[in-house]
Scaffold this motif. Structure first.
Motif, short mmCIF file in Angstrom:
data_model
loop_
_atom_site.label_atom_id
_atom_site.label_comp_id
_atom_site.label_asym_id
_atom_site.label_seq_id
_atom_site.Cartn_x
_atom_site.Cartn_y
_atom_site.Cartn_z
N ARG A 102 2.00 1.57 -3.52
CA ARG A 102 0.87 1.98 -4.37
C ARG A 102 0.59 3.47 -4.21
O ARG A 102 0.35 4.17 -5.21
N TRP A 132 0.83 -1.22 0.00
CA TRP A 132 0.00 0.00 0.00
C TRP A 132 0.85 1.25 0.00
O TRP A 132 0.50 2.25 -0.62
N LEU A 148 0.77 2.96 6.87
CA LEU A 148 1.16 2.40 5.58
C LEU A 148 2.11 1.22 5.73
O LEU A 148 2.15 0.34 4.88
N ARG A 170 -6.42 2.66 2.75
CA ARG A 170 -6.55 1.92 1.48
C ARG A 170 -7.60 2.60 0.59
O ARG A 170 -7.37 2.76 -0.62
#
Length: 76
Positions: free
Chosen positions: A12, A9, A38, A51
């Motif tokens: 991302r 994450w 995170l 998220r």
């Protein structure tokens, strides 16, 4: 993000151009809390709201991102 993200994450978020400072502004958390979230250091891993914000951020264009940040700043 200061150092390279270690969680999927975190990577991302970085790949979407979303840094800890921006996530902190959107969530109302301190940047170090965002960093811990995170990294999945909280009891249940990466919180669902982090998220969700990352997913939404990926879906927005630059203008929509700016509007979202402006709205977050107004509601502090």
């Amino acid at each position: 993000m200061g150092r390279a993200p270690t969680s999927p994450w975190g990577r991302r978020a970085r790949d979407a151009g979303l840094d800890q400072k921006t996530l902190a502004a959107l969530t109302g958390l301190a940047p170090n809390s965002v960093s811990r979230g995170l990294r999945g250091e909280w009891e249940k891993g990466v919180p669902a709201y982090l998220r969700a914000i990352i997913i939404v951020w990926e879906m927005l264009d630059e203008g929509q991102r700016a509007a979202l940040l402006a709205q977050a700043e107004r509601t502090k």
